[in-house]
Design a protein around this motif. Structure first.
Motif, PDB file in Angstrom:
ATOM      1  N   GLU A  77       0.831  -1.326  -0.108  1.00 62.68           N
ATOM      2  CA  GLU A  77       0.213   0.141   0.008  1.00 62.68           C
ATOM      3  C   GLU A  77       0.816   1.208   0.033  1.00 62.68           C
ATOM      4  O   GLU A  77       0.384   2.440  -0.386  1.00 62.68           O
ATOM      5  CB  GLU A  77      -0.895  -0.111   1.140  1.00 62.68           C
ATOM      6  CG  GLU A  77      -1.986  -1.085   1.307  1.00 62.68           C
ATOM      7  CD  GLU A  77      -2.785  -1.172   2.455  1.00 62.68           C
ATOM      8  OE1 GLU A  77      -2.692  -0.332   3.272  1.00 62.68           O
ATOM      9  OE2 GLU A  77      -3.650  -1.969   2.571  1.00 62.68           O
ATOM     10  N   ASP A  78       2.023   1.065   0.647  1.00 61.51           N
ATOM     11  CA  ASP A  78       2.800   2.399   0.415  1.00 61.51           C
ATOM     12  C   ASP A  78       3.078   2.939  -0.985  1.00 61.51           C
ATOM     13  O   ASP A  78       3.220   4.295  -0.954  1.00 61.51           O
ATOM     14  CB  ASP A  78       4.367   1.932   0.817  1.00 61.51           C
ATOM     15  CG  ASP A  78       4.286   1.500   2.291  1.00 61.51           C
ATOM     16  OD1 ASP A  78       3.560   2.101   3.097  1.00 61.51           O
ATOM     17  OD2 ASP A  78       5.409   0.832   2.649  1.00 61.51           O
ATOM     18  N   CYS A  79       3.049   2.155  -2.158  1.00 61.18           N
ATOM     19  CA  CYS A  79       3.333   2.640  -3.338  1.00 61.18           C
ATOM     20  C   CYS A  79       2.088   3.608  -3.780  1.00 61.18           C
ATOM     21  O   CYS A  79       2.027   4.562  -4.686  1.00 61.18           O
ATOM     22  CB  CYS A  79       3.309   1.438  -4.270  1.00 61.18           C
ATOM     23  SG  CYS A  79       4.777   0.444  -4.197  1.00 61.18           S
ATOM     24  N   ASP A  80       0.820   3.460  -3.202  1.00 59.00           N
ATOM     25  CA  ASP A  80      -0.178   4.135  -3.224  1.00 59.00           C
ATOM     26  C   ASP A  80      -0.449   5.273  -2.767  1.00 59.00           C
ATOM     27  O   ASP A  80      -1.443   6.159  -2.826  1.00 59.00           O
ATOM     28  CB  ASP A  80      -1.453   3.228  -3.132  1.00 59.00           C
ATOM     29  CG  ASP A  80      -1.630   2.025  -4.390  1.00 59.00           C
ATOM     30  OD1 ASP A  80      -1.003   2.258  -5.469  1.00 59.00           O
ATOM     31  OD2 ASP A  80      -1.973   0.954  -3.778  1.00 59.00           O
ATOM     32  N   LYS A  81       0.696   5.578  -1.698  1.00 57.74           N
ATOM     33  CA  LYS A  81       0.364   6.876  -1.014  1.00 57.74           C
ATOM     34  C   LYS A  81       0.713   8.263  -1.835  1.00 57.74           C
ATOM     35  O   LYS A  81       1.648   8.222  -2.773  1.00 57.74           O
ATOM     36  CB  LYS A  81       1.494   6.792   0.221  1.00 57.74           C
ATOM     37  CG  LYS A  81       1.180   5.932   1.244  1.00 57.74           C
ATOM     38  CD  LYS A  81       2.297   5.877   2.380  1.00 57.74           C
ATOM     39  CE  LYS A  81       1.870   5.118   3.535  1.00 57.74           C
ATOM     40  NZ  LYS A  81       3.133   5.184   4.508  1.00 57.74           N
ATOM     41  N   LYS A  82       0.082   9.312  -1.466  1.00 59.10           N
ATOM     42  CA  LYS A  82       0.289  10.395  -2.124  1.00 59.10           C
ATOM     43  C   LYS A  82       1.770  11.137  -1.378  1.00 59.10           C
ATOM     44  O   LYS A  82       2.175  10.800  -0.519  1.00 59.10           O
ATOM     45  CB  LYS A  82      -0.825  11.546  -1.969  1.00 59.10           C
ATOM     46  CG  LYS A  82      -1.901  11.350  -2.700  1.00 59.10           C
ATOM     47  CD  LYS A  82      -2.077  11.509  -4.040  1.00 59.10           C
ATOM     48  CE  LYS A  82      -3.385  11.488  -4.540  1.00 59.10           C
ATOM     49  NZ  LYS A  82      -3.515  11.867  -5.975  1.00 59.10           N
ATOM     50  N   VAL A  83       2.685  11.624  -2.378  1.00 56.59           N
ATOM     51  CA  VAL A  83       3.871  12.033  -2.052  1.00 56.59           C
ATOM     52  C   VAL A  83       3.616  13.346  -0.984  1.00 56.59           C
ATOM     53  O   VAL A  83       4.689  13.250  -0.150  1.00 56.59           O
ATOM     54  CB  VAL A  83       4.508  12.781  -3.321  1.00 56.59           C
ATOM     55  CG1 VAL A  83       5.713  13.493  -2.809  1.00 56.59           C
ATOM     56  CG2 VAL A  83       4.877  11.847  -4.335  1.00 56.59           C
ATOM     57  N   LYS A  84       2.644  13.946  -0.897  1.00 58.47           N
ATOM     58  CA  LYS A  84       2.467  14.996   0.003  1.00 58.47           C
ATOM     59  C   LYS A  84       2.454  14.497   1.338  1.00 58.47           C
ATOM     60  O   LYS A  84       2.463  15.314   2.336  1.00 58.47           O
ATOM     61  CB  LYS A  84       1.338  15.919  -0.287  1.00 58.47           C
ATOM     62  CG  LYS A  84      -0.172  15.194  -0.325  1.00 58.47           C
ATOM     63  CD  LYS A  84      -1.238  16.106  -0.867  1.00 58.47           C
ATOM     64  CE  LYS A  84      -2.406  15.169  -0.907  1.00 58.47           C
ATOM     65  NZ  LYS A  84      -3.522  16.243  -1.821  1.00 58.47           N
ATOM     66  N   VAL A  85       2.124  13.139   1.699  1.00 59.33           N
ATOM     67  CA  VAL A  85       1.843  12.604   2.793  1.00 59.33           C
ATOM     68  C   VAL A  85       3.200  11.736   3.278  1.00 59.33           C
ATOM     69  O   VAL A  85       3.087  11.508   4.600  1.00 59.33           O
ATOM     70  CB  VAL A  85       0.983  11.456   2.978  1.00 59.33           C
ATOM     71  CG1 VAL A  85      -0.676  12.142   2.599  1.00 59.33           C
ATOM     72  CG2 VAL A  85       1.056  10.083   2.436  1.00 59.33           C
ATOM     73  N   LEU A  86       4.032  11.848   2.565  1.00 61.03           N
ATOM     74  CA  LEU A  86       5.430  11.232   3.036  1.00 61.03           C
ATOM     75  C   LEU A  86       6.208  12.094   4.073  1.00 61.03           C
ATOM     76  O   LEU A  86       5.979  13.289   3.889  1.00 61.03           O
ATOM     77  CB  LEU A  86       6.306  11.034   1.579  1.00 61.03           C
ATOM     78  CG  LEU A  86       5.575  10.102   0.399  1.00 61.03           C
ATOM     79  CD1 LEU A  86       6.642   9.786  -0.400  1.00 61.03           C
ATOM     80  CD2 LEU A  86       5.323   8.588   1.111  1.00 61.03           C
TER      81      LEU A  86
END
Length: 646
Positions: free
Chosen positions: A436-445
Motif C-alpha cells: 500500500e505504500d506505493c499508493d501513498k500521495k507524495v504529500k503525505v510522505l
C-alpha cells in the motif's frame, strides 16, 4: 513538564505506537531518534495537540509556551526579513498597541477622580511594566543578533522574504521560534538548511537556553553537542537513555548483547531441565526430583528478546556506461550573480572514476559549481563534459521538487521507459515502498521517505557522472550508511557536496576545498585532508577559513576598497553618535521640564484650581510619554552603534 503516559496510536488497522510513556523535564535537552517513518514527527504533533492519541494521556501545563519548527512549511508572506522576524514578539507588539490605546484614552479623559480613569491608569502602568519586563525596547537588536547568528547579513534585513530560497526562509522561521523564548522547543530536523557556522551558533544557543528541547535529528555531532538524553522509537516502542547519541549507540548495543546472552543462558537451562524431566518422568526413584524440576520450570519468568527493526533499503546503482578518460574539464571559469563574484578563474580536471568531495562553508560556491556543471546556470569560461558522459543530478532541494499530488508509484512510472518499467515495484521495494505504500500521495510522505523516493528515481537510467548535493538531508542513520555503501560500489564518477565527515570517510578519494572564490585540490580521503589542515572536524575547517579570511582582510586594510569601507563605517558611526548626543540633549530638556511641572503639581497654590491643574497634568503626562519614546530611540541607536563597532 510534558508527560506522555501509555500513549497508543493506530491508523486503521496499523498500530504506530503502543503504551509509549516518557517525561520531559524543564531545561532538559532530548534527542528523538529512529528510522524514517518510525513516528518521530507524529510524537511532536501529539505533544502539540495536532494529533490525538487512540489511548493514553498527554499532560502539560495549561499556560506552557511551545516553539515548533516542522520539516516543511508553506510560505505566503511578503514582509522584509527583519519585519518577519519581529512578528515573533506578538505579546510585546500587542502590549505596545495596548499602551498606545490607553495613553490616548487617558490623555482625552477629563474626570481624573473617576473609577474608570483610575482603572485605565492602573492598566497602563501594568502594561508598561510588562512591556519592559519582556524587553520590549530591545526587540529589534535581539532579532538582528539572531538573524546574524543564523547566517544573514545586515544588507539582507530589508530584503523581502520572497526573494530567498526555501532553506533561507526556513532559517527565518527558526529565528522566529528562537525569539519567542518558549518553555520547550520541538525541532524536526532543524539543521538540514544550516551551514556549519550557523549550526555552531545554534548549538551554543541551545546549550545555554534555560528551557527544554525535544530534537529530531540525524546529525550525530549536533545531537552529541546539544542533547544529554536520547529517546529511540522502534517498532512502536520507546527506549530511553540519559546519555547523548554516541553513548546511547554503545549502551543500546551492550543492552541487546546482554539481553541476548541472558536469553540464551535461560534457553539452555530450560532445555536441560526439560530433557531431565522427559528422561526420568517415569522412574519412581527420580519422582521427587522430577516434580521439583517441573515446579522450578513453572516458576521461571521467561525472558523475551526485544524485536529489532532490521528493515532497511537495499540497492546498488546500475553499472556506469563507459566514458572517456576525462569526465569533466573546466578552464578559466567565473560565475557572478549580478555584480557579486562567486567563483573566479576556476580550473579543474575530473578523471573517470574519481570520487570527489566539495567542502567549505555555505556561500563559497559549492552548489553554484554543481549548477554550472549541470547547465542550470550561465557562467564565463569553458566547461567541457567528457565523451559519452551521462549525468545524474540530485539537487539539495530534490525531494521538494516532487509532484506532491502524485502517488509513489506514479512518480516512478511516469518517467520510467523501456525494460525498466517491469522492475518499478522491485525498485520501490528496495527503497522500502511496498504494498500500500506505493499508493501513498507524495504529500503525505515524511522528509526521509521523499528523499528515498528521489534517490529511487536516479536508478531509472544508468549514469556515469553522479552529482549529489547534500543527499543525506532527511535520511536516517541506517539509510545514510546504506547510501554510502552503494556509492562506494558505484563504478562511475562522483561529485559530492556534504558537511558530514562520517558519510565522506572511506567514500571520496579527493577533496576540493572552496574558499575565497577559488578551489584547492587535496589528494586523499577526508581524514587525510583534515590531517593536512591540522584540524579534526569540518567545523574547525570553517572556523580556520574564517580566521584566515580575517587575517587577509587585516593585511588588505590599507587597500582602496577597505579604506572606503572603513570610511563609510566611520561616517555611519559618527552619524549615530551625533544622533545619540542629540537625543540625550532632547531627553535632558524634557526631563527638566517634567521636573518643573512635577514641582508645580506638588505645590499647594494650584490644588484648588482644577483647570490649571488639569492642563499641567496633561502636559506632564505627555512629556513623560515623549521621554519614553526618546529613550526607545536612544537604546536602538546604542544597539546599532554596538553592532557597527563590533
Amino acid at each position: 513538564m510534558v508527560s506522555l503516559s501509555n500513549i497508543s496510536l493506530s491508523f486503521g488497522g496499523f498500530s504506530l505506537f503502543h503504551n509509549v510513556s516518557f517525561l520531559i523535564n524543564p531545561v532538559e535537552k532530548v534527542g528523538l531518534v529512529g528510522k524514517n517513518g518510525a513516528g518521530k514527527t507524529t510524537i511532536l504533533k501529539v505533544i502539540l495537540g495536532e494529533i490525538s492519541p487512540s489511548e493514553g494521556i498527554v499532560s502539560k501545563p495549561s499556560d506552557i509556551k511551545i516553539g515548533y519548527l516542522p520539516q516543511h512549511l508553506n510560505y505566503t508572506d511578503s514582509l522584509s526579513v527583519i519585519d518577519d522576524a519581529l512578528t515573533a514578539f506578538s505579546e510585546i507588539n500587542e502590549l505596545s498597541a495596548k499602551i498606545e490605546s490607553l495613553h490616548e484614552i487617558i490623555k482625552n479623559s477629563n474626570d481624573f477622580h473617576s473609577d474608570d480613569y483610575l482603572k485605565f491608569i492602573q492598566q497602563h502602568t501594568e502594561a508598561t511594566e510588562r512591556y519592559h519586563l519582556l524587553g520590549g525596547v530591545n526587540i529589534r537588536a535581539e532579532a538582528e543578533r539572531t538573524l546574524l547568528g543564523l547566517g544573514f547579513l545586515h544588507r539582507d534585513f530589508n530584503r523581502l522574504t520572497s526573494e530567498f530560497s526555501g532553506g533561507w526562509r526556513m532559517r527565518i522561521e527558526l529565528a522566529k521560534v528562537l525569539l519567542r523564548k518558549p518553555d520547550i522547543f520541538l525541532f524536526d530536523e532543524p539543521t538540514n538548511h544550516l551551514d556549519i557556522e550557523s549550526i555552531q551558533w545554534f548549538e551554543d544557543f541551545l546549550a545555554s537556553y534555560k528551557g527544554a528541547a525535544l530534537v529530531i535529528s540525524h546529525d550525530k555531532a549536533f545531537l552529541d553537542n546539544v542533547t544529554t538524553r536520547t529517546i529511540e522509537i522502534s517498532l512502536g516502542k520507546v527506549y530511553d537513555f540519559r546519555v547523548p547519541y554516541s553513548k546511547y549507540v554503545v549502551l543500546r548495543k551492550e543492552q541487546r548483547e546482554q539481553q541476548m546472552a541472558t536469553y540464551l543462558n535461560q534457553q539452555k537451562m530450560i532445555e536441560e531441565t526439560e530433557k531431565f524431566i522427559d528422561r526420568f518422568r517415569y522412574k519412581a526413584s527420580k519422582a521427587v526430583q522430577v516434580q521439583s524440576r517441573v515446579k522450578q520450570l513453572a516458576k521461571v519468568e521467561r525472558i523475551e528478546v526485544e524485536e529489532e527493526d532490521k528493515s532497511a533499503m537495499h540497492f546498488r546503482f546500475p553499472p556506469a556506461p563507459r566514458s572517456g578518460a576525462i569526465a569533466l574539464e573546466i578552464e578559466n571559469m567565473s560565475k557572478r550573480y549580478g555584480s557579486k563574484l562567486i567563483l573566479e578563474n576556476i580550473g579543474i580536471i575530473v578523471d573517470r572514476g574519481e570520487k570527489i568531495a566539495f567542502v567549505g562553508k555555505n556561500g563559497e560556491g559549492k552548489s553554484t559549481m554543481l549548477k554550472v556543471i549541470t547547465g542550470e546556470t550561465d557562467y564565463e569560461g569553458t566547461v567541457k563534459i567528457g565523451y559519452n558522459i551521462k549525468l545524474g543530478y540530485y539537487a539539495q532541494n530534490q525531494p521538494d521538487l516532487l509532484d506532491m499530488n502524485k502517488t509513489v508509484l506514479e512518480t516512478i512510472d511516469d518517467i520510467a521507459v523501456g525494460d525498466i518499467r517491469t522492475k518499478i515495484r522491485d525498485i520501490l521495494g528496495s527503497f522500502l515502498f511496498s504494498g500500500e505504500d506505493c499508493d501513498k500521495k507524495v504529500k503525505v510522505l515524511s522528509g526521509g521517505e521523499r528523499s528515498r523516493l528521489s534517490l529511487a528515481k536516479m536508478l531509472l537510467e544508468p549514469v556515469n557522472l553522479l552529482i549529489l548535493d547534500e543527499p543525506t538531508n532527511h535520511l536516517d542513520m541506517k539509510s545514510k550508511d546504506i547510501l554510502k555503501n552503494a556509492l562506494i560500489r558505484y563504478d562511475g564518477t562522483l561529485l559530492l557536496v556534504s558537511h558530514d565527515r562520517d558519510f565522506l570517510d572511506g567514500l571520496v578519494t579527493k577533496v576540493f576545498e572552496f574558499s575565497e572564490k577559488n578551489i584547492r585540490q587535496h589528494i586523499g580521503g577526508i581524514f587525510e585532508f583534515l590531517r593536512k589542515k591540522k584540524i579534526s572536524t569540518l567545523k574547525d575547517l570553517e572556523i580556520k577559513q574564517q580566521a584566515q579570511k580575517e587575517v587577509v582582510e587585516e593585511k588588505m586594510s590599507q587597500s582602496k576598497a577597505m579604506y572606503i569601507e572603513k570610511k563609510e563605517q566611520e561616517k555611519e558611526i559618527r552619524k549615530i553618535k551625533n544622533q545619540i548626543a542629540k537625543t540625550e540633549s532632547e531627553i535632558s530638556v524634557l526631563e527638566t521640564e517634567i521636573t518643573k511641572l512635577g514641582n508645580m503639581l506638588a505645590g499647594s497654590e494650584i490644588i484648588n484650581e482644577d483647570g490649571d491643574y488639569n492642563t499641567i497634568y496633561i502636559n506632564y503626562e505627555n512629556l513623560k510619554k515623549e521621554v519614553e519614546k526618546k529613550m526607545k530611540i536612544w537604546e536602538e541607536l546604542h544597539c546599532q552603534l554596538e553592532i557597527l563597532q563590533h
